[in-house]
Motif scaffolding. Structure first.
Motif, PDB file in Angstrom:
ATOM      1  N   UNK A 135       0.810  -1.261   0.104  1.00 33.89           N
ATOM      2  CA  UNK A 135       0.042  -0.113   0.000  1.00 33.89           C
ATOM      3  C   UNK A 135       0.866   1.324   0.069  1.00 33.89           C
ATOM      4  N   UNK A 136       1.666   1.479  -1.035  1.00 35.96           N
ATOM      5  CA  UNK A 136       2.471   2.690  -0.999  1.00 35.96           C
ATOM      6  C   UNK A 136       3.332   2.618  -2.147  1.00 35.96           C
ATOM      7  N   UNK A 137       3.869   3.879  -2.535  1.00 38.44           N
ATOM      8  CA  UNK A 137       4.660   3.826  -3.940  1.00 38.44           C
ATOM      9  C   UNK A 137       5.907   3.289  -3.612  1.00 38.44           C
ATOM     10  N   UNK A 138       6.399   2.282  -4.424  1.00 36.23           N
ATOM     11  CA  UNK A 138       7.636   1.503  -3.991  1.00 36.23           C
ATOM     12  C   UNK A 138       7.971   0.624  -5.061  1.00 36.23           C
ATOM     13  N   UNK A 139       9.272   0.401  -5.333  1.00 32.70           N
ATOM     14  CA  UNK A 139       9.783  -0.512  -6.452  1.00 32.70           C
ATOM     15  C   UNK A 139       8.992  -1.846  -6.369  1.00 32.70           C
ATOM     16  N   UNK A 140       8.556  -2.343  -5.280  1.00 31.93           N
ATOM     17  CA  UNK A 140       7.619  -3.527  -5.266  1.00 31.93           C
ATOM     18  C   UNK A 140       6.197  -3.583  -6.138  1.00 31.93           C
ATOM     19  N   UNK A 141       5.699  -2.265  -5.676  1.00 26.39           N
ATOM     20  CA  UNK A 141       4.315  -1.953  -6.241  1.00 26.39           C
ATOM     21  C   UNK A 141       4.627  -1.708  -7.835  1.00 26.39           C
ATOM     22  N   UNK A 142       5.608  -1.072  -8.251  1.00 27.66           N
ATOM     23  CA  UNK A 142       5.659  -0.888  -9.483  1.00 27.66           C
ATOM     24  C   UNK A 142       6.098  -2.112 -10.329  1.00 27.66           C
ATOM     25  N   UNK A 143       6.809  -2.875  -9.645  1.00 37.12           N
ATOM     26  CA  UNK A 143       7.144  -4.392 -10.344  1.00 37.12           C
ATOM     27  C   UNK A 143       5.910  -5.271 -10.524  1.00 37.12           C
ATOM     28  N   UNK A 144       4.944  -5.121  -9.455  1.00 41.34           N
ATOM     29  CA  UNK A 144       3.851  -5.983  -9.243  1.00 41.34           C
ATOM     30  C   UNK A 144       2.959  -5.533 -10.520  1.00 41.34           C
ATOM     31  N   UNK A 145       2.887  -3.974 -10.734  1.00 37.59           N
ATOM     32  CA  UNK A 145       1.874  -3.599 -11.625  1.00 37.59           C
ATOM     33  C   UNK A 145       2.284  -3.850 -13.072  1.00 37.59           C
ATOM     34  N   UNK A 146       3.690  -3.849 -13.179  1.00 34.14           N
ATOM     35  CA  UNK A 146       4.241  -4.061 -14.588  1.00 34.14           C
ATOM     36  C   UNK A 146       4.130  -5.757 -14.842  1.00 34.14           C
ATOM     37  N   UNK A 147       4.160  -6.255 -14.005  1.00 32.70           N
ATOM     38  CA  UNK A 147       3.892  -7.924 -14.062  1.00 32.70           C
ATOM     39  C   UNK A 147       2.412  -8.246 -14.682  1.00 32.70           C
ATOM     40  N   UNK A 148       1.464  -7.436 -14.326  1.00 37.28           N
ATOM     41  CA  UNK A 148       0.109  -7.788 -14.801  1.00 37.28           C
ATOM     42  C   UNK A 148      -0.552  -7.727 -15.981  1.00 37.28           C
ATOM     43  N   UNK A 149      -1.417  -8.290 -16.188  1.00 34.31           N
ATOM     44  CA  UNK A 149      -2.338  -7.969 -17.326  1.00 34.31           C
ATOM     45  C   UNK A 149      -3.353  -7.123 -17.048  1.00 34.31           C
ATOM     46  N   UNK A 150      -3.905  -7.230 -15.871  1.00 37.51           N
ATOM     47  CA  UNK A 150      -4.908  -6.360 -15.363  1.00 37.51           C
ATOM     48  C   UNK A 150      -4.743  -6.021 -14.001  1.00 37.51           C
ATOM     49  N   UNK A 151      -4.823  -4.627 -13.782  1.00 38.62           N
ATOM     50  CA  UNK A 151      -4.729  -3.986 -12.330  1.00 38.62           C
ATOM     51  C   UNK A 151      -6.209  -3.655 -11.781  1.00 38.62           C
ATOM     52  N   UNK A 152      -6.555  -4.134 -10.757  1.00 38.14           N
ATOM     53  CA  UNK A 152      -8.004  -3.700 -10.106  1.00 38.14           C
ATOM     54  C   UNK A 152      -7.692  -2.881  -8.873  1.00 38.14           C
ATOM     55  N   UNK A 153      -8.277  -1.619  -8.977  1.00 39.44           N
ATOM     56  CA  UNK A 153      -8.081  -0.653  -7.961  1.00 39.44           C
ATOM     57  C   UNK A 153      -9.280  -0.629  -6.957  1.00 39.44           C
ATOM     58  N   UNK A 154      -8.972  -1.313  -5.948  1.00 41.80           N
ATOM     59  CA  UNK A 154     -10.163  -1.189  -4.828  1.00 41.80           C
ATOM     60  C   UNK A 154     -10.481   0.287  -4.333  1.00 41.80           C
ATOM     61  N   UNK A 155     -11.512   0.853  -4.420  1.00 40.05           N
ATOM     62  CA  UNK A 155     -12.085   1.942  -3.829  1.00 40.05           C
ATOM     63  C   UNK A 155     -13.240   2.132  -3.215  1.00 40.05           C
ATOM     64  N   UNK A 156     -13.018   2.361  -1.619  1.00 38.55           N
ATOM     65  CA  UNK A 156     -14.074   2.553  -0.904  1.00 38.55           C
ATOM     66  C   UNK A 156     -15.022   3.683  -1.011  1.00 38.55           C
ATOM     67  N   UNK A 157     -16.248   3.758  -1.115  1.00 42.72           N
ATOM     68  CA  UNK A 157     -17.120   4.743  -1.169  1.00 42.72           C
ATOM     69  C   UNK A 157     -16.936   5.981  -0.268  1.00 42.72           C
ATOM     70  N   UNK A 158     -15.912   6.802  -0.347  1.00 46.53           N
ATOM     71  CA  UNK A 158     -15.397   7.892   0.485  1.00 46.53           C
ATOM     72  C   UNK A 158     -14.760   8.918  -0.534  1.00 46.53           C
ATOM     73  N   UNK A 159     -14.892  10.132  -0.187  1.00 44.78           N
ATOM     74  CA  UNK A 159     -13.981  11.247  -1.132  1.00 44.78           C
ATOM     75  C   UNK A 159     -12.818  10.941  -0.861  1.00 44.78           C
ATOM     76  N   UNK A 160     -12.053  10.629   0.365  1.00 42.24           N
ATOM     77  CA  UNK A 160     -10.704  10.485   0.399  1.00 42.24           C
ATOM     78  C   UNK A 160     -10.301   9.431  -0.323  1.00 42.24           C
TER      79      UNK A 160
END
Length: 212
Positions: free
Chosen positions: A86-111
């Motif tokens: 849950x943060x900007x990091x080399x691991x997050x970048x690498x995981x996203x780059x590995x994916x065919x599809x990235x799903x972004x969970x968003x809770x119903x709040x303005x924040x």
């Protein structure tokens, strides 16, 4: 297919959704691997809490080289789900780059809607190297009668990414499932189990495939 759940905001529900989508794929008689790329190891802890063998394997892979390491690991599997940190990091970048599809969970709040911008930017960055990456929002912990719960789709419209029609409601059974099981095991006929199965169907439709 490699599916990564990504959100740079903590508490969005990535681990819960990763575990449940992996189980939905396993129930379709497909070989699925859940990769725990989060140093907090929530998915690995979930697997360790079980009294019986998990319906799919979970491995820890909190590395900066996930996109390079995964192909060899996936030779024995049909699909892979990645739980990302849950943060900007080399691991997050690498995981996203590995994916065919990235799903972004968003809770119903303005924040949560505002915070999604960082994740979207990280996906755009990865798409410069791998243009085929697809991405979409998943509304998680929706409270049906709340104003923001009803307006979340329009609130996310500025990001120019699709919002999956299947939303996951806030339900006690999801909290209970954190003890090592999924809602498909604890309450297979429940609305929660149906929502997860519908999420799996929505993923298939988005990726243009008829079955796993």
């Amino acid at each position: 297919m490699i599916i990564a759940f990504a959100s740079l905001k903590g508490g969005a529900g990535k681990s819960t959704l990763s575990i449940h989508l992996a189980h939905a794929i396993a129930l379709a008689k497909k070989r699925v691997l859940l990769v725990d790329a989060d140093p907090q190891s929530s998915a690995s802890s979930w697997a360790a809490a079980r009294d019986s063998v998990a319906p799919f394997p979970v491995i820890g892979l909190a590395r900066n080289t996930i996109h390079r390491d995964l192909p060899e690991l996936l030779e024995a599997y049909d699909h892979c789900v990645i739980d990302t940190p849950p943060r900007v990091s080399a691991m997050a970048r690498s995981a996203i780059l590995a994916a065919d599809l990235v799903l972004i969970p968003v809770q119903p709040s303005s924040y949560d809607v505002w915070a999604a911008s960082e994740t979207v930017e990280l996906i755009k960055e990865a798409q410069q190297f791998k243009p085929a990456i697809k991405a979409a929002f998943v509304v998680n912990r929706r409270i049906g009668n709340s104003a923001i719960g009803k307006e979340i789709d329009s609130a996310l419209a500025d990001y120019a990414l699709p919002v999956l029609k299947t939303a996951i409601a806030q339900r006690v059974v999801f909290s209970e499932s954190s003890a090592g099981y999924t809602v498909m095991e604890l309450s297979p006929s429940s609305a929660a189990a149906t929502e997860i199965k519908n999420l799996a169907k929505a993923v298939l439709k988005l990726m243009g495939v008829s079955k796993w």
